[in-house]
Design a protein around this motif. Structure first.
Motif, short mmCIF file in Angstrom:
data_model
loop_
_atom_site.label_atom_id
_atom_site.label_comp_id
_atom_site.label_asym_id
_atom_site.label_seq_id
_atom_site.Cartn_x
_atom_site.Cartn_y
_atom_site.Cartn_z
N LEU A 26 0.83 -1.21 0.00
CA LEU A 26 0.00 0.00 0.00
C LEU A 26 0.86 1.25 0.00
O LEU A 26 2.10 1.18 0.00
N ILE A 27 0.23 2.41 0.01
CA ILE A 27 0.93 3.69 0.02
C ILE A 27 0.65 4.40 1.36
O ILE A 27 -0.34 4.07 2.04
N PRO A 28 1.48 5.34 1.77
CA PRO A 28 1.26 6.05 3.04
C PRO A 28 0.05 6.97 2.94
O PRO A 28 0.14 8.09 2.43
N ASP A 29 -1.08 6.48 3.44
CA ASP A 29 -2.30 7.29 3.35
C ASP A 29 -2.43 8.18 4.58
O ASP A 29 -1.46 8.41 5.30
N SER A 30 -3.62 8.70 4.81
CA SER A 30 -3.88 9.59 5.94
C SER A 30 -2.91 10.77 5.96
O SER A 30 -2.45 11.20 7.02
N GLY A 31 -2.59 11.25 4.78
CA GLY A 31 -1.71 12.42 4.65
C GLY A 31 -0.23 12.09 4.64
O GLY A 31 0.60 12.99 4.47
N GLY A 32 0.14 10.83 4.81
CA GLY A 32 1.55 10.47 4.93
C GLY A 32 2.41 10.90 3.77
O GLY A 32 3.48 11.48 3.96
N SER A 33 1.97 10.63 2.54
CA SER A 33 2.79 10.98 1.38
C SER A 33 2.86 12.48 1.16
O SER A 33 3.70 12.96 0.40
N TRP A 34 2.01 13.25 1.83
CA TRP A 34 2.04 14.72 1.75
C TRP A 34 2.91 15.29 2.86
O TRP A 34 3.76 16.15 2.63
N HIS A 35 2.72 14.81 4.10
CA HIS A 35 3.45 15.38 5.22
C HIS A 35 4.92 14.96 5.25
O HIS A 35 5.79 15.78 5.57
#
Length: 259
Positions: free
Chosen positions: A138-147
């Motif tokens: 999966l990808i870093p969700d819940s803002g992870g790939s942004w923060h």
């Protein structure tokens, strides 16, 4: 609403929300999302929010048992993200109150990214931050790939996201991912002192500062300067600013009303 998965407490102008499923490392169910959403819309005159976890962990992200999907069956993860995680991250970013994450233990998956979505993160030195998405495909969700890249740069963001290696609280502080790492037995002292400090500051100014800094990346320098002018003009007419100046000149403690 009666809360079963969280605790919601008020201490003056400080609202304290505790994720309360310690047997599951405070991992989220749909019910917990609903309770937290309800609490965040009932802050009333709270001027600061403290978010933490019960027991030995802060939050382990999504409770995989909550989906009731048999091994090997497909599930629409996008629906869960759209229904629950995205609204939570947007709320943390846009409510007027500064949100302090009190990270008392492991913060993993979406749990790590909930902490990073808060305005100030103070972690116990024994705490760890783990993305945990790569090993699930999966990808870093819940803002992870942004923060992550905004806090620590692309190289470190990719390292954290692609390897799933745990990051100690001390290293997270050194990298600028969080505000502070403190000794475990001093965590409450640091968080309580900061919460009390912010609760006694003029709330309109804190809300404006939070909004400007969180949205500044979308503006040019010229646009930012114009917005700063407008906000200074607006805040300069508030009763809180007048009270702050008067208290300073009269050498007394100010009493801010949020007006």
């Amino acid at each position: 609403m009666t809360y079963e998965s969280i605790r919601f407490e008020r201490d003056g102008h400080v609202a304290r929300i505790t994720l309360n499923r310690p047997d599951r490392l405070n991992s989220f169910t749909r019910a917990m999302h609903a309770e937290l959403r309800d609490a965040l819309y009932k802050l009333d005159d709270a001027r600061v929010v403290v978010l933490t976890g019960e027991g030995r962990g802060f939050c382990a992200g999504q409770d995989l048992n909550d989906r009731n999907v048999a091994p090997g069956e497909a599930v629409d993860l996008g629906e869960t993200v759209e229904e629950s995680w995205n609204p939570l991250i947007r709320t943390l970013a846009t409510i007027d109150q500064p949100v302090i994450a009190r990270v008392n233990g492991v913060a993993a998956g979406a749990g790590a990214n909930i902490a990073l979505a808060c305005d100030i993160v103070i972690a116990a030195r024994s705490a760890k931050f783990i993305q945990g998405f790569a090993k699930l495909g999966l990808i870093p969700d819940s803002g992870g790939s942004w923060h992550l890249p905004r806090h620590v740069g692309q190289a470190r963001a990719l390292g954290l996201a692609l390897t799933d290696e745990p990051l100690s609280a001390e290293q997270a502080a050194d990298w600028g991912l969080i505000w502070k790492a403190v000794e475990d037995d001093q965590l409450d002292t640091h968080v309580d002192e900061l919460a009390a400090k912010l609760a006694n500051f003029p709330p309109l100014g804190l809300a404006a500062t939070k909004k400007l800094i969180r949205t500044s990346a979308s503006r040019s320098l010229d646009a930012e300067l114009d917005l700063q002018r407008d906000e200074m003009r607006r805040l300069g007419y508030t009763e809180d600013y007048k009270e702050g100046v008067a208290a300073f000149l009269e050498k007394r403690k100010p009493e801010f009303k949020g007006k």
